[in-house]
Each structure stands twice: as C-alpha cells, then as structure tokens.
Scaffold this motif. Sequence first.
Motif, PDB file in Angstrom:
ATOM      1  N   GLU A  39      95.310  86.391 -23.744  1.00  0.00           N
ATOM      2  CA  GLU A  39      95.673  87.883 -23.388  1.00  0.00           C
ATOM      3  C   GLU A  39      95.057  88.854 -24.323  1.00  0.00           C
ATOM      4  OE1 GLU A  39      99.897  88.324 -22.782  1.00  0.00           O
ATOM      5  OE2 GLU A  39     100.049  86.007 -22.882  1.00  0.00           O
ATOM      6  N   TRP A  40      94.009  88.443 -25.232  1.00  0.00           N
ATOM      7  CA  TRP A  40      93.526  89.098 -26.172  1.00  0.00           C
ATOM      8  C   TRP A  40      92.137  90.157 -25.404  1.00  0.00           C
ATOM      9  CZ3 TRP A  40      95.372  89.959 -30.489  1.00  0.00           C
ATOM     10  CH2 TRP A  40      94.617  90.613 -31.604  1.00  0.00           C
ATOM     11  N   THR A 237      99.730  90.690 -38.345  1.00  0.00           N
ATOM     12  CA  THR A 237      99.820  90.026 -37.257  1.00  0.00           C
ATOM     13  C   THR A 237      98.272  89.467 -36.837  1.00  0.00           C
ATOM     14  OG1 THR A 237     101.485  91.216 -35.993  1.00  0.00           O
ATOM     15  CG2 THR A 237     100.354  90.183 -34.643  1.00  0.00           C
ATOM     16  N   SER A 238      97.411  90.122 -37.043  1.00  0.00           N
ATOM     17  CA  SER A 238      95.896  89.570 -36.840  1.00  0.00           C
ATOM     18  C   SER A 238      95.881  88.350 -37.684  1.00  0.00           C
ATOM     19  CB  SER A 238      95.012  90.810 -36.911  1.00  0.00           C
ATOM     20  OG  SER A 238      94.882  91.240 -38.096  1.00  0.00           O
ATOM     21  N   SER A 239      96.147  88.771 -39.095  1.00  0.00           N
ATOM     22  CA  SER A 239      95.839  87.580 -40.078  1.00  0.00           C
ATOM     23  C   SER A 239      96.836  86.350 -39.677  1.00  0.00           C
ATOM     24  CB  SER A 239      96.499  88.076 -41.233  1.00  0.00           C
ATOM     25  OG  SER A 239      96.369  87.022 -42.413  1.00  0.00           O
ATOM     26  N   ARG A 291     101.019  89.892 -27.861  1.00  0.00           N
ATOM     27  CA  ARG A 291     102.089  90.881 -27.270  1.00  0.00           C
ATOM     28  C   ARG A 291     102.526  91.902 -28.519  1.00  0.00           C
ATOM     29  NH1 ARG A 291     103.701  86.490 -24.162  1.00  0.00           N
ATOM     30  NH2 ARG A 291     105.428  86.111 -25.794  1.00  0.00           N
ATOM     31  N   ASN A 292     102.866  91.423 -29.449  1.00  0.00           N
ATOM     32  CA  ASN A 292     103.046  92.576 -30.825  1.00  0.00           C
ATOM     33  C   ASN A 292     102.191  93.267 -31.115  1.00  0.00           C
ATOM     34  OD1 ASN A 292     105.665  91.131 -30.503  1.00  0.00           O
ATOM     35  ND2 ASN A 292     105.449  89.737 -32.408  1.00  0.00           N
ATOM     36  N   PHE A 293     100.766  92.664 -31.336  1.00  0.00           N
ATOM     37  CA  PHE A 293      99.729  93.614 -31.955  1.00  0.00           C
ATOM     38  C   PHE A 293      99.537  94.542 -30.882  1.00  0.00           C
ATOM     39  CE2 PHE A 293      95.126  94.396 -32.428  1.00  0.00           C
ATOM     40  CZ  PHE A 293      95.093  94.253 -33.559  1.00  0.00           C
ATOM     41  N   LEU A 294      99.380  94.108 -29.453  1.00  0.00           N
ATOM     42  CA  LEU A 294      99.132  95.260 -28.420  1.00  0.00           C
ATOM     43  C   LEU A 294     100.348  96.409 -28.218  1.00  0.00           C
ATOM     44  CD1 LEU A 294      97.793  92.897 -25.596  1.00  0.00           C
ATOM     45  CD2 LEU A 294      96.391  94.209 -27.302  1.00  0.00           C
ATOM     46  N   ASN A 295     101.529  96.172 -28.790  1.00  0.00           N
ATOM     47  CA  ASN A 295     102.399  96.958 -28.465  1.00  0.00           C
ATOM     48  C   ASN A 295     102.428  97.897 -29.666  1.00  0.00           C
ATOM     49  OD1 ASN A 295     103.632  96.058 -26.107  1.00  0.00           O
ATOM     50  ND2 ASN A 295     104.978  94.591 -27.257  1.00  0.00           N
TER      51      ASN A 295
END
Length: 368
Positions: A39-40, A237-239, A291-295
């Motif tokens: 989903e990235w 989160t990305s890490s 999902r957390n990153f996109l939010n």
Amino acid sequence: MMNCIPSFKFRACNRLKVHNRKMSYDSGSVFILPDPLAEWPWKRNISPHYLQTQAESSAWIRSFNGLPPHVQRALHLGEFELLASLAYSLESKDVIRAGCDYIILFALFDEYSDVMTPHEVRQLAMMVMDALQNPDKARPAGECVLGEIARQFWQSSLKFASEGARRRFIKGFDEYTTKVVEEAQDRVQDLIRNIDDYILFRRSAVGMKATYVFIEFSLDLPDESFEHPIIQRLTDTSSDLIWLINDMYSYNVEQARGENHNIVASLMHHKNIGVNEAMEWVGDYCSKLTRNFLNDLRDVPSFGEELDGQVQHYLNGLAYCVRGNDSWSFETRRYFVEGGLDIQKTRRVVLLPRRNLQINEDVLDGVL
C-alpha cells in the motif's frame, strides 16, 4: 592502534552455540515473503547520477588496501552505491556521492563488527567516531583501514552538509555504534531478545538517524521542525519499516549462518511459531505502519512559507528511503544470491540449509 582482523575464530565458535538452539528448521522448504509495501504510494525511483557516483565511489573504496576478502565480497554483492541512488534519489549528485560513501562505511563497520568480540567492537566504534569527529587529523600509522575510510568520507561530505545535518549525523552514528556493541554482547550470550525489547533495540541499532541525515544535507530546517511530534512519528515509522523489511529479507541468509538477531527469529522463538507465521506477523505490522504513516502525513502542519517546501522534501525523502531499501534488497545479491527479481514477484523463498561452521572463514564468505 587497532588491528581489524583478530577474531575470525570467534565468529565460528559463537555460531556453533547457536546451532544447538531448539528451533524448527526444515531446509529446502518454501516460505512466503509478505509484500510490506503493498500500500506504499511511492514507487521505485533512481537518481540520474547513479552511474557516475557509482564509478567514483567504487574507485574510492578500491583505493584502500587491507580490506579482507570476505569484506570485499560483501561490497561486491551489496552494490551499496545502488542503495544510495535509490534511497536518496531526490538529492543532488554531491549528496548521492556522499551517500554512496556513507553506506559503504556503514556496511564495512557492520562487516568488521560482526566477527568481533564486544571489546573489539567497542574499540572499533571509538576509532571510527574519533575519525568522524576529527576529520582533519591524520590517522595513526598501522591503524585499521576503517579509520581512514571514515575520516576521508566525512571530510569530503562536510562540504555539502548544513550545520544541523553535521551535528545530527555525529549524534546518530554514535548512537548506532553504541548499539552495535550491545549487539555483540547479545551474540556472546547467545541471547534472543523478546519481541518488545528487540523492537526497541532495533530502532536504535538500525542507524537510521544517521542515514536520514543525507536527506537534509541541503536543507536549512530548524531543530523545532524535526522535533515536532508528527514529523518525529513519520521519521520513526519510516525507520521501523526499513528495519522490518531488512529483517524479513535478510532472515534466510542469517538463519543459515546460525544468527538470531532478527525479528523473525525472535517471533519464532518467543511465540513458538513457524517461519511463515512469523513472516505474516511482520507483514501485518508493516501494513499497520504504512497506514499510520499515511494518516500522519495528512496532519503535517504548516511551518511557514519558507520552510514548508523543505519539510515536504524531507518527508518525500523518508518515503523514498523506504521504497529504495525494499527495491535494492531484490536487485542485488546481498540477501538473495540468485533470483532476487523473481523472488520479488513470486515472494517464494527456499529455506537455506544450516551451514557447517567448522570451516574456514572463506566459506562464510561475506554473504550477509
């Protein structure tokens, strides 16, 4: 002065203990890799400066004598210039070149420390940090070549780094080397950390605080921007996504060597589950992080007209670092010696057999 090559025998002796661990392994069986970035939104992107910086950085590292054969092989299989060009794809040629040299240094530190005792790793870390903090100081005669590699890398990179980036890099790389010492202590104790402890440890041990600095080399963002809770969550989160991806893809070669410092090994051991169940757990966790990153990305505040563009560049840089690490893992032979691009499509991996560790170091040939 430090000799980098005193303890290859330690590597073999340590891993003999790990072979006796009561885990279920069935070499030749197939396990499935989840797609952690299904989903990235950010797709593979490579710097137009790749070929030029690859040639320059490769020539630079070849100019050093004294790299052991297993380290040279690891550099060949890893193609770390490709990783830099994928992860830092938005950056200038100068930053890409600095990123190439940095990732080579990072890989070399990993290679050397992986076969050392905790005391030796601590010495190595002190030497490298001294070289980074004093890039204009000549290194002692007879010192391990890694000191001069670190010195030259940072002396050259300083020309393109903002003051804030310089400070954050030194702090981040020092934290990383400190954690590598702890990892060496885990090896000696044959320790498999529990899942929560491993996650907390890995966040620091992965070295992303230093690695992300190259995204900000040309930026002039105040500390307040990086310290904002949403920006910090996006960074963390990305890490987490990067080290989880790394642990998934490196698991097969690591278990073949009897290594257990991996989230998959931790899950199998502490949850008493098989490799496919552990992989599924990691895949689900990555989906949650995506999902957390996109939010969080939707809630990034404005930092003012002069800074918003720089913040956007930084956040896109984080996203391409995640995608770049995923792509690079299949495009080189670091984790999949054969058929990486096919594995990227099918997600099917044949479990490697455990190696006989009572052999010489050449057989443990730097396939990471």
